[in-house]
Scaffold this motif. Structure first.
Motif, PDB file in Angstrom:
ATOM      1  N   PHE B  41      40.103  40.991  52.882  1.00 33.59           N
ATOM      2  CA  PHE B  41      38.647  40.915  53.006  1.00 33.59           C
ATOM      3  C   PHE B  41      37.970  41.940  52.105  1.00 33.59           C
ATOM      4  O   PHE B  41      36.968  41.651  51.451  1.00 33.59           O
ATOM      5  CB  PHE B  41      38.244  41.126  54.465  1.00 33.59           C
ATOM      6  CG  PHE B  41      36.774  41.305  54.663  1.00 33.59           C
ATOM      7  CD1 PHE B  41      35.933  40.219  54.554  1.00 33.59           C
ATOM      8  CD2 PHE B  41      36.239  42.546  54.925  1.00 33.59           C
ATOM      9  CE1 PHE B  41      34.582  40.379  54.709  1.00 33.59           C
ATOM     10  CE2 PHE B  41      34.885  42.711  55.067  1.00 33.59           C
ATOM     11  CZ  PHE B  41      34.059  41.628  54.961  1.00 33.59           C
ATOM     12  N   ASP B  42      38.562  43.136  52.049  1.00 29.05           N
ATOM     13  CA  ASP B  42      38.019  44.200  51.202  1.00 29.05           C
ATOM     14  C   ASP B  42      37.988  43.753  49.738  1.00 29.05           C
ATOM     15  O   ASP B  42      36.974  43.885  49.051  1.00 29.05           O
ATOM     16  CB  ASP B  42      38.898  45.443  51.380  1.00 29.05           C
ATOM     17  CG  ASP B  42      38.267  46.683  50.807  1.00 29.05           C
ATOM     18  OD1 ASP B  42      37.276  47.132  51.386  1.00 29.05           O
ATOM     19  OD2 ASP B  42      38.749  47.176  49.781  1.00 29.05           O
ATOM     20  N   ALA B  43      39.134  43.188  49.284  1.00 27.04           N
ATOM     21  CA  ALA B  43      39.180  42.709  47.898  1.00 27.04           C
ATOM     22  C   ALA B  43      38.204  41.559  47.694  1.00 27.04           C
ATOM     23  O   ALA B  43      37.580  41.437  46.629  1.00 27.04           O
ATOM     24  CB  ALA B  43      40.598  42.267  47.553  1.00 27.04           C
ATOM     25  N   LEU B  44      38.045  40.724  48.725  1.00 24.68           N
ATOM     26  CA  LEU B  44      37.161  39.551  48.603  1.00 24.68           C
ATOM     27  C   LEU B  44      35.718  39.954  48.370  1.00 24.68           C
ATOM     28  O   LEU B  44      35.040  39.413  47.494  1.00 24.68           O
ATOM     29  CB  LEU B  44      37.286  38.707  49.869  1.00 24.68           C
ATOM     30  CG  LEU B  44      36.444  37.435  49.887  1.00 24.68           C
ATOM     31  CD1 LEU B  44      36.977  36.457  48.877  1.00 24.68           C
ATOM     32  CD2 LEU B  44      36.442  36.805  51.254  1.00 24.68           C
ATOM     33  N   TYR B  45      35.226  40.939  49.125  1.00 24.03           N
ATOM     34  CA  TYR B  45      33.807  41.254  48.936  1.00 24.03           C
ATOM     35  C   TYR B  45      33.549  41.953  47.612  1.00 24.03           C
ATOM     36  O   TYR B  45      32.495  41.743  47.004  1.00 24.03           O
ATOM     37  CB  TYR B  45      33.246  42.023  50.138  1.00 24.03           C
ATOM     38  CG  TYR B  45      33.403  43.518  50.150  1.00 24.03           C
ATOM     39  CD1 TYR B  45      32.613  44.334  49.345  1.00 24.03           C
ATOM     40  CD2 TYR B  45      34.315  44.135  50.988  1.00 24.03           C
ATOM     41  CE1 TYR B  45      32.758  45.692  49.365  1.00 24.03           C
ATOM     42  CE2 TYR B  45      34.453  45.495  51.013  1.00 24.03           C
ATOM     43  CZ  TYR B  45      33.670  46.264  50.195  1.00 24.03           C
ATOM     44  OH  TYR B  45      33.810  47.617  50.209  1.00 24.03           O
ATOM     45  N   VAL B  46      34.543  42.722  47.125  1.00 20.36           N
ATOM     46  CA  VAL B  46      34.351  43.331  45.800  1.00 20.36           C
ATOM     47  C   VAL B  46      34.255  42.243  44.735  1.00 20.36           C
ATOM     48  O   VAL B  46      33.380  42.283  43.854  1.00 20.36           O
ATOM     49  CB  VAL B  46      35.495  44.320  45.504  1.00 20.36           C
ATOM     50  CG1 VAL B  46      35.416  44.792  44.066  1.00 20.36           C
ATOM     51  CG2 VAL B  46      35.416  45.502  46.426  1.00 20.36           C
ATOM     52  N   CYS B  47      35.153  41.236  44.833  1.00 20.32           N
ATOM     53  CA  CYS B  47      35.118  40.143  43.855  1.00 20.32           C
ATOM     54  C   CYS B  47      33.809  39.372  43.954  1.00 20.32           C
ATOM     55  O   CYS B  47      33.238  38.983  42.921  1.00 20.32           O
ATOM     56  CB  CYS B  47      36.279  39.194  44.082  1.00 20.32           C
ATOM     57  SG  CYS B  47      37.871  39.908  43.777  1.00 20.32           S
ATOM     58  N   ALA B  48      33.323  39.146  45.168  1.00 14.20           N
ATOM     59  CA  ALA B  48      32.067  38.406  45.335  1.00 14.20           C
ATOM     60  C   ALA B  48      30.922  39.177  44.702  1.00 14.20           C
ATOM     61  O   ALA B  48      30.051  38.594  44.025  1.00 14.20           O
ATOM     62  CB  ALA B  48      31.800  38.170  46.813  1.00 14.20           C
ATOM     63  N   MET B  49      30.938  40.514  44.872  1.00 16.91           N
ATOM     64  CA  MET B  49      29.892  41.344  44.278  1.00 16.91           C
ATOM     65  C   MET B  49      29.926  41.237  42.753  1.00 16.91           C
ATOM     66  O   MET B  49      28.889  41.058  42.100  1.00 16.91           O
ATOM     67  CB  MET B  49      30.120  42.779  44.726  1.00 16.91           C
ATOM     68  CG  MET B  49      29.062  43.730  44.336  1.00 16.91           C
ATOM     69  SD  MET B  49      29.688  45.386  44.519  1.00 16.91           S
ATOM     70  CE  MET B  49      30.617  45.564  43.039  1.00 16.91           C
ATOM     71  N   LEU B  50      31.135  41.292  42.176  1.00 19.57           N
ATOM     72  CA  LEU B  50      31.248  41.226  40.720  1.00 19.57           C
ATOM     73  C   LEU B  50      30.825  39.856  40.211  1.00 19.57           C
ATOM     74  O   LEU B  50      30.206  39.736  39.146  1.00 19.57           O
ATOM     75  CB  LEU B  50      32.678  41.542  40.290  1.00 19.57           C
ATOM     76  CG  LEU B  50      33.132  42.966  40.582  1.00 19.57           C
ATOM     77  CD1 LEU B  50      34.549  43.177  40.140  1.00 19.57           C
ATOM     78  CD2 LEU B  50      32.229  43.955  39.892  1.00 19.57           C
ATOM     79  N   LEU B  51      31.152  38.813  40.988  1.00 18.33           N
ATOM     80  CA  LEU B  51      30.751  37.459  40.590  1.00 18.33           C
ATOM     81  C   LEU B  51      29.226  37.348  40.546  1.00 18.33           C
ATOM     82  O   LEU B  51      28.654  36.758  39.608  1.00 18.33           O
ATOM     83  CB  LEU B  51      31.337  36.450  41.570  1.00 18.33           C
ATOM     84  CG  LEU B  51      31.257  34.985  41.181  1.00 18.33           C
ATOM     85  CD1 LEU B  51      32.007  34.761  39.899  1.00 18.33           C
ATOM     86  CD2 LEU B  51      31.818  34.109  42.263  1.00 18.33           C
ATOM     87  N   LEU B  52      28.561  37.939  41.539  1.00 24.24           N
ATOM     88  CA  LEU B  52      27.096  37.917  41.540  1.00 24.24           C
ATOM     89  C   LEU B  52      26.545  38.639  40.311  1.00 24.24           C
ATOM     90  O   LEU B  52      25.549  38.205  39.722  1.00 24.24           O
ATOM     91  CB  LEU B  52      26.561  38.564  42.806  1.00 24.24           C
ATOM     92  CG  LEU B  52      26.464  37.652  44.006  1.00 24.24           C
ATOM     93  CD1 LEU B  52      25.956  38.420  45.195  1.00 24.24           C
ATOM     94  CD2 LEU B  52      25.531  36.501  43.713  1.00 24.24           C
ATOM     95  N   LEU B  53      27.204  39.731  39.917  1.00 26.71           N
ATOM     96  CA  LEU B  53      26.734  40.452  38.728  1.00 26.71           C
ATOM     97  C   LEU B  53      26.871  39.583  37.486  1.00 26.71           C
ATOM     98  O   LEU B  53      25.979  39.590  36.614  1.00 26.71           O
ATOM     99  CB  LEU B  53      27.516  41.748  38.550  1.00 26.71           C
ATOM    100  CG  LEU B  53      27.146  42.867  39.507  1.00 26.71           C
ATOM    101  CD1 LEU B  53      28.056  44.046  39.297  1.00 26.71           C
ATOM    102  CD2 LEU B  53      25.710  43.291  39.276  1.00 26.71           C
TER     103      LEU B  53
END
Lengths: 161, 93, 137
Positions: B41-53
């Motif tokens: 989950f931790d890795a997932l939200y970081v990836c989601a944040m980067l995708l939004l960027l």
């Protein structure tokens, strides 16, 4: 001065954050300053231990070292991932006796070690000062002890103690 | 010419990040233990944040940036709460 | 997507490079998360994405917005600082939680504190109700 601004670093960083989020204008400058001062007054109620920085001059050097090490271990861990299961690699725990006792210094050391890929801070016993570390690519235990103690612990001790 | 390079690199970066999110979701589903799921989950939200960027770079609006900031804040708080839960079984002591 | 044409080549190339670098590192970290064998090895994987993975994409975003709006866009520093501060905290808490659980359940491969034993594999015996078990105390 110290009654108006008990935590100058906290107040300025809050002000900078407010300006970055809202854009630079006179109104936001005043509002951000008010928020920063109010937050540092609120912090006095919590009474955190005040970190004492002895030598500011060493911080940029340590920062550059850490950034370079993070880049290098990024490449190392990426190559481990790419090699997959074929490569011979042992990972394991290392115990390191630390001499650093300052809480802020220990917190900074924990952040440095954990944010470097390939090493993770697992446990620290404050009684004996022994740190338990997990290393992804453990070739030589003594080498890792020397790296942690020489590269990070000594500058941190000079900065904080 | 430069525009094509930029568009292509953004697309490739977004595909990479989507694949990374898929890996994190797979780790969340596979487990095998609760701490592995929280790590996924931790890795997932970081990836989601980067995708939004990357979406922000593609469209040129700063709205996505605010969303990324909120995601990183909420993700951090929830990871810490879950880790505390794993440690003691109670979130609030 | 229309604004991309406005970006001059000297800015577009670094932006593309940092984007690919950041997303590639994040992907490698996630693959590592999937491939490594035990929990303590997997803890190392997401840091790849949160150090230079996030850093690359944030630098790309900074270059892009700085050139487009022709004023420095420093929002990204906030996210970078935030990610740098928060990731070690959450990973450390997770590692400690995992250690605590492995010790209380007496799984092999985890050092009791002073012991020098090296274990790589803290894999659990499949205990299905490990969350409920702690909740029901």
């Amino acid at each position: 001065m110290s009654r108006l601004l008990p935590y100058p670093l906290l107040a300025t960083s809050l002000l900078v954050m407010w300006i970055l989020l809202n854009g630079l204008s006179a109104g936001h400058l005043v509002l951000g300053a008010i928020i920063g001062i109010a937050a540092s007054w609120a912090m006095t109620a919590l009474e955190p231990a005040k970190p004492r920085l002895r030598r500011w001059g060493l911080i940029p050097g340590l920062f550059v070292t850490v950034m370079a090490d993070v880049l290098r271990s990024n490449i190392a861990v990426a190559s481990i991932v790419l090699r997959g299961r074929r490569g011979q690699r042992t990972s394991g725990f290392v115990t390191i006796p630390l001499e650093l006792r300052d809480p802020t210094g220990l917190a900074v050391l924990a952040c440095i070690i954990t944010s470097t890929p390939g090493t993770a801070w697992v446990e620290y016993r404050s009684g004996t000062g022994v740190l338990l570390l997990h290393v992804l690519d453990l070739a030589d235990e003594q080498e890792w002890i020397d790296i942690i103690k020489g590269r990070y612990e000594r500058p941190l001790m000079e900065i904080f103690e | 010419m430069s525009a094509t390079i930029l568009i292509w690199s953004i697309t490739v970066a977004q595909l990479f990040l989507l694949a990374a999110m898929a890996c994190a979701v797979a780790r969340m589903v596979l487990g095998p233990r609760a701490q592995d799921r929280v790590l996924g989950f931790d890795a997932l939200y970081v990836c989601a944040m980067l995708l939004l960027l990357t979406f922000g770079i593609r469209t040129g609006t700063t709205i996505y940036f605010e969303a990324a900031l909120v995601i990183s804040l909420l993700g951090f708080v929830s990871t810490v709460a879950l880790a505390k839960f794993l440690m003691r079984g109670e979130v609030i002591e | 997507m229309t604004h991309a044409a406005d970006l001059p080549a000297w800015a577009a190339l670094p932006t593309a490079f940092f984007l690919l670098l950041g997303s590639g590192l994040t992907l490698l970290g996630a693959i590592g998360l999937l491939r490594f064998g035990s929990f303590y090895e997997r803890v190392h994987a997401p840091t790849l994405g949160t150090t230079w993975g996030a850093g690359g994409i944030l630098i790309a975003s900074m270059i892009c917005f700085t050139v487009l709006q022709s004023r420095p866009a420093l929002h990204e520093i906030l996210i970078a600082a935030f990610v740098i501060v928060t990731t070690p905290v959450s990973l450390m808490l997770l590692a400690r939680a995992a250690l605590y659980r492995d010790r209380t359940e007496n799984n092999g491969g985890v050092p009791a504190f002073e012991a020098e034993s090296e274990g790589t594999d803290g894999e659990a015996s499949p205990k299905s109700s490990d969350q409920k078990q702690t909740k029901g105390q």
